[in-house]
Design a protein around this motif. Structure first.
Motif, PDB file in Angstrom:
ATOM      1  N   ARG A 161       0.864  -1.186   0.000  1.00 15.93           N
ATOM      2  CA  ARG A 161       0.000   0.000   0.000  1.00 15.93           C
ATOM      3  C   ARG A 161       0.898   1.232   0.000  1.00 15.93           C
ATOM      4  O   ARG A 161       1.828   1.347   0.799  1.00 15.93           O
ATOM      5  N   VAL A 162       0.610   2.131  -0.933  1.00 11.69           N
ATOM      6  CA  VAL A 162       1.404   3.344  -1.065  1.00 11.69           C
ATOM      7  C   VAL A 162       0.558   4.554  -0.684  1.00 11.69           C
ATOM      8  O   VAL A 162      -0.582   4.702  -1.156  1.00 11.69           O
ATOM      9  N   ARG A 163       1.110   5.386   0.178  1.00 11.23           N
ATOM     10  CA  ARG A 163       0.486   6.681   0.456  1.00 11.23           C
ATOM     11  C   ARG A 163       0.916   7.623  -0.663  1.00 11.23           C
ATOM     12  O   ARG A 163       2.080   8.026  -0.747  1.00 11.23           O
ATOM     13  N   VAL A 164      -0.006   7.919  -1.537  1.00 18.66           N
ATOM     14  CA  VAL A 164       0.330   8.682  -2.741  1.00 18.66           C
ATOM     15  C   VAL A 164       0.533  10.153  -2.389  1.00 18.66           C
ATOM     16  O   VAL A 164      -0.326  10.786  -1.765  1.00 18.66           O
ATOM     17  N   GLU A 165       1.677  10.688  -2.776  1.00 18.47           N
ATOM     18  CA  GLU A 165       1.957  12.106  -2.577  1.00 18.47           C
ATOM     19  C   GLU A 165       1.681  12.906  -3.850  1.00 18.47           C
ATOM     20  O   GLU A 165       1.131  14.004  -3.796  1.00 18.47           O
ATOM     21  N   VAL A 166       2.083  12.348  -4.987  1.00 20.00           N
ATOM     22  CA  VAL A 166       1.923  13.040  -6.271  1.00 20.00           C
ATOM     23  C   VAL A 166       1.429  12.043  -7.306  1.00 20.00           C
ATOM     24  O   VAL A 166       1.955  10.930  -7.407  1.00 20.00           O
ATOM     25  N   SER A 167       0.417  12.436  -8.077  1.00 25.65           N
ATOM     26  CA  SER A 167      -0.117  11.615  -9.162  1.00 25.65           C
ATOM     27  C   SER A 167       0.218  12.295 -10.493  1.00 25.65           C
ATOM     28  O   SER A 167       0.067  13.510 -10.629  1.00 25.65           O
ATOM     29  N   GLY A 168       0.684  11.513 -11.456  1.00 28.71           N
ATOM     30  CA  GLY A 168       1.004  12.061 -12.769  1.00 28.71           C
ATOM     31  C   GLY A 168      -0.113  11.771 -13.753  1.00 28.71           C
ATOM     32  O   GLY A 168      -0.749  10.712 -13.698  1.00 28.71           O
ATOM     33  N   VAL A 169      -0.374  12.711 -14.670  1.00 33.57           N
ATOM     34  CA  VAL A 169      -1.448  12.553 -15.652  1.00 33.57           C
ATOM     35  C   VAL A 169      -0.841  12.398 -17.050  1.00 33.57           C
ATOM     36  O   VAL A 169       0.026  13.179 -17.446  1.00 33.57           O
ATOM     37  N   GLY A 226     -15.074   5.095 -20.206  1.00 31.27           N
ATOM     38  CA  GLY A 226     -15.757   4.579 -19.035  1.00 31.27           C
ATOM     39  C   GLY A 226     -14.929   3.577 -18.260  1.00 31.27           C
ATOM     40  O   GLY A 226     -13.865   3.138 -18.712  1.00 31.27           O
ATOM     41  N   PRO A 227     -15.399   3.182 -17.069  1.00 27.13           N
ATOM     42  CA  PRO A 227     -14.660   2.235 -16.216  1.00 27.13           C
ATOM     43  C   PRO A 227     -14.448   0.894 -16.903  1.00 27.13           C
ATOM     44  O   PRO A 227     -15.228   0.484 -17.763  1.00 27.13           O
ATOM     45  N   GLN A 228     -13.365   0.222 -16.516  1.00 30.85           N
ATOM     46  CA  GLN A 228     -13.075  -1.097 -17.073  1.00 30.85           C
ATOM     47  C   GLN A 228     -14.059  -2.142 -16.556  1.00 30.85           C
ATOM     48  O   GLN A 228     -14.356  -3.127 -17.241  1.00 30.85           O
ATOM     49  N   ASP A 229     -14.548  -1.960 -15.341  1.00 31.32           N
ATOM     50  CA  ASP A 229     -15.528  -2.862 -14.736  1.00 31.32           C
ATOM     51  C   ASP A 229     -16.674  -2.026 -14.178  1.00 31.32           C
ATOM     52  O   ASP A 229     -16.594  -0.796 -14.118  1.00 31.32           O
ATOM     53  N   GLU A 230     -17.725  -2.683 -13.784  1.00 33.55           N
ATOM     54  CA  GLU A 230     -18.809  -1.971 -13.126  1.00 33.55           C
ATOM     55  C   GLU A 230     -18.311  -1.417 -11.789  1.00 33.55           C
ATOM     56  O   GLU A 230     -17.492  -2.021 -11.106  1.00 33.55           O
ATOM     57  N   GLY A 231     -18.798  -0.273 -11.416  1.00 33.98           N
ATOM     58  CA  GLY A 231     -18.384   0.328 -10.164  1.00 33.98           C
ATOM     59  C   GLY A 231     -17.496   1.532 -10.392  1.00 33.98           C
ATOM     60  O   GLY A 231     -17.423   2.093 -11.492  1.00 33.98           O
ATOM     61  N   GLU A 232     -16.796   1.939  -9.351  1.00 36.77           N
ATOM     62  CA  GLU A 232     -15.990   3.152  -9.391  1.00 36.77           C
ATOM     63  C   GLU A 232     -14.596   2.870  -9.959  1.00 36.77           C
ATOM     64  O   GLU A 232     -13.972   1.864  -9.621  1.00 36.77           O
ATOM     65  N   GLN A 233     -14.125   3.787 -10.787  1.00 40.72           N
ATOM     66  CA  GLN A 233     -12.773   3.728 -11.332  1.00 40.72           C
ATOM     67  C   GLN A 233     -11.998   4.945 -10.855  1.00 40.72           C
ATOM     68  O   GLN A 233     -12.463   6.082 -10.978  1.00 40.72           O
ATOM     69  N   VAL A 234     -10.817   4.711 -10.297  1.00 41.44           N
ATOM     70  CA  VAL A 234      -9.903   5.798  -9.933  1.00 41.44           C
ATOM     71  C   VAL A 234      -8.916   5.965 -11.078  1.00 41.44           C
ATOM     72  O   VAL A 234      -8.273   5.001 -11.489  1.00 41.44           O
ATOM     73  N   PRO A 235      -8.768   7.167 -11.641  1.00 45.51           N
ATOM     74  CA  PRO A 235      -7.885   7.350 -12.791  1.00 45.51           C
ATOM     75  C   PRO A 235      -6.416   7.507 -12.417  1.00 45.51           C
ATOM     76  O   PRO A 235      -6.074   7.630 -11.239  1.00 45.51           O
ATOM     77  N   ASN A 236      -5.599   7.507 -13.456  1.00 44.49           N
ATOM     78  CA  ASN A 236      -4.171   7.831 -13.469  1.00 44.49           C
ATOM     79  C   ASN A 236      -3.270   6.630 -13.170  1.00 44.49           C
ATOM     80  O   ASN A 236      -3.413   5.960 -12.148  1.00 44.49           O
ATOM     81  N   GLN A 237      -2.339   6.424 -14.099  1.00 41.14           N
ATOM     82  CA  GLN A 237      -1.416   5.284 -14.039  1.00 41.14           C
ATOM     83  C   GLN A 237      -0.196   5.548 -13.161  1.00 41.14           C
ATOM     84  O   GLN A 237       0.307   4.639 -12.502  1.00 41.14           O
ATOM     85  N   ASP A 238       0.321   6.772 -13.203  1.00 40.64           N
ATOM     86  CA  ASP A 238       1.626   7.070 -12.604  1.00 40.64           C
ATOM     87  C   ASP A 238       1.494   7.827 -11.291  1.00 40.64           C
ATOM     88  O   ASP A 238       0.493   8.509 -11.038  1.00 40.64           O
ATOM     89  N   GLY A 239       2.527   7.721 -10.466  1.00 40.93           N
ATOM     90  CA  GLY A 239       2.525   8.453  -9.211  1.00 40.93           C
ATOM     91  C   GLY A 239       3.785   8.180  -8.411  1.00 40.93           C
ATOM     92  O   GLY A 239       4.667   7.433  -8.833  1.00 40.93           O
TER      93      GLY A 239
END
Length: 332
Positions: free
Chosen positions: A31-39, A50-63
């Motif tokens: 588990r990482v405490r994210v300080e900075v997210s890259g877009v 849209g989301p890959q699955d049903e439900g909520e999707q959190v964006p952004n690959q890098d951080g």
């Protein structure tokens, strides 16, 4: 914890700030405490679908952030490590636009002491794309390192972009001669700051002639951002048995008839689907370049930073979609 989510495809307005439980790492996870997210551009493009699955999707690959908990099978000593994150949201519902993210431990890579969290959040997809593009030439190295491209000439199309910037820096680190094309004096200054040996403003001069003056026998590798627009130029300046590695803008491409005379290869590059071994090589090489101090970000490194707080993630996505020059970061 605070998180940005979306439950349907669409524009940046589908992104909303919400509260979620802090996740727990499972076997082989951290588990990482994210300080900075890259877009990245793929972040907003995936959001529109849209989301890959049903439900909520959190964006952004890098951080980038700190490991604050580990799952079964992960060395306890990883707790407290500064890390850079890659592919957090690929085929997963949890990206880096949230205060904590759980992911496989190999996707949270120790960040060398001299590398800032901003730098860690900026590399991911851009640097891994650049590494792949620089290592697909026949007979070339599978993993970059100092001297790996000595004697080679690399052409980077769009040297002021995020991938272009990383390609310039990695190619310099590996010993190549680097030529880059840009479309304005401002972008030329950024490419020079990144370390390009030769900068060609294709709107102000004959690009093919200028590149050929630097590389009379042609360039060995082209890192290409817009193949449809540049195919004719690429073919005219690439050496026999060279490669045009393109990560492209999605436009349809018509190749010049004489392409086959040079035994040229056109190689598509997409980090998400490239071979696992190529991903491991990219992660190792990028981390080594970080440790050497050979990767930088900021205006002085040719990659201006644009910052947004977590609650303005929609604005961050819009900024990337509009093609702002530089790297967009979110302070989580």
């Amino acid at each position: 914890m605070k998180a940005i989510v979306y439950t349907e495809g669409g524009g940046p307005e589908v992104l909303r700030l919400t509260e979620r439980p802090v996740p727990e790492p499972g076997p082989g996870e951290v588990r990482v405490r994210v300080e900075v997210s890259g877009v990245n551009p793929t972040d907003w493009k995936v959001r529109t679908a849209g989301p890959q699955d049903e439900g909520e999707q959190v964006p952004n690959q890098d951080g980038a952030g700190l490991v604050d908990a580990v799952g079964e099978g992960v060395a306890p000593g990883r707790t407290g490590q500064r890390v850079w994150i890659w592919e957090a949201a690929w085929q997963r519902s949890d990206g880096t636009a949230q205060e904590y993210v759980v992911l496989p431990e190999e996707q949270a890579v120790p960040l060398p002491d001299k590398a800032s969290l901003d730098l860690g959040a900026s590399i991911g997809i851009p640097a891994m794309t650049a590494h792949r593009a620089l290592t697909v030439r026949d007979g070339g190295p599978a993993r970059l390192g100092p001297g790996a491209l000595r004697g080679r000439t690399v052409l980077v199309a769009g040297g002021a972009g995020a991938v272009g910037n990383m390609a310039i820096q990695l190619a310099r680190w590996a010993g190549a001669t680097v030529v880059t094309t840009v479309s304005s004096p401002f972008k030329a200054r950024l490419a020079e700051a990144a370390g390009a040996h030769h900068v060609v403003d294709y709107k102000a001069q004959d690009a093919a002639a200028a590149i050929r003056r630097v590389a009379p026998d042609g360039v060995d590798i082209v890192v290409e951002v817009a193949l449809a627009a540049n195919a004719e130029l690429d073919v005219s300046v690439t050496a026999q048995n060279g490669v045009v590695a393109y990560y492209d803008d999605g436009a349809e491409v018509v190749l010049p008839r004489w392409t086959f005379f040079g035994n040229l290869r056109f190689q598509g590059v997409l980090v998400y689907t490239m071979p696992a071994e190529a991903k491991r090589d990219a992660v190792a090489a990028v981390t080594a370049a970080l440790a050497d101090g050979s990767l930088r970000v900021g205006k002085e490194a040719g990659l201006p930073l644009h910052r947004f707080p977590l609650e303005r993630t929609a604005d961050a996505h819009t900024t990337v979609e509009k093609g702002e020059v530089g790297k967009v970061l979110i302070d989580v």
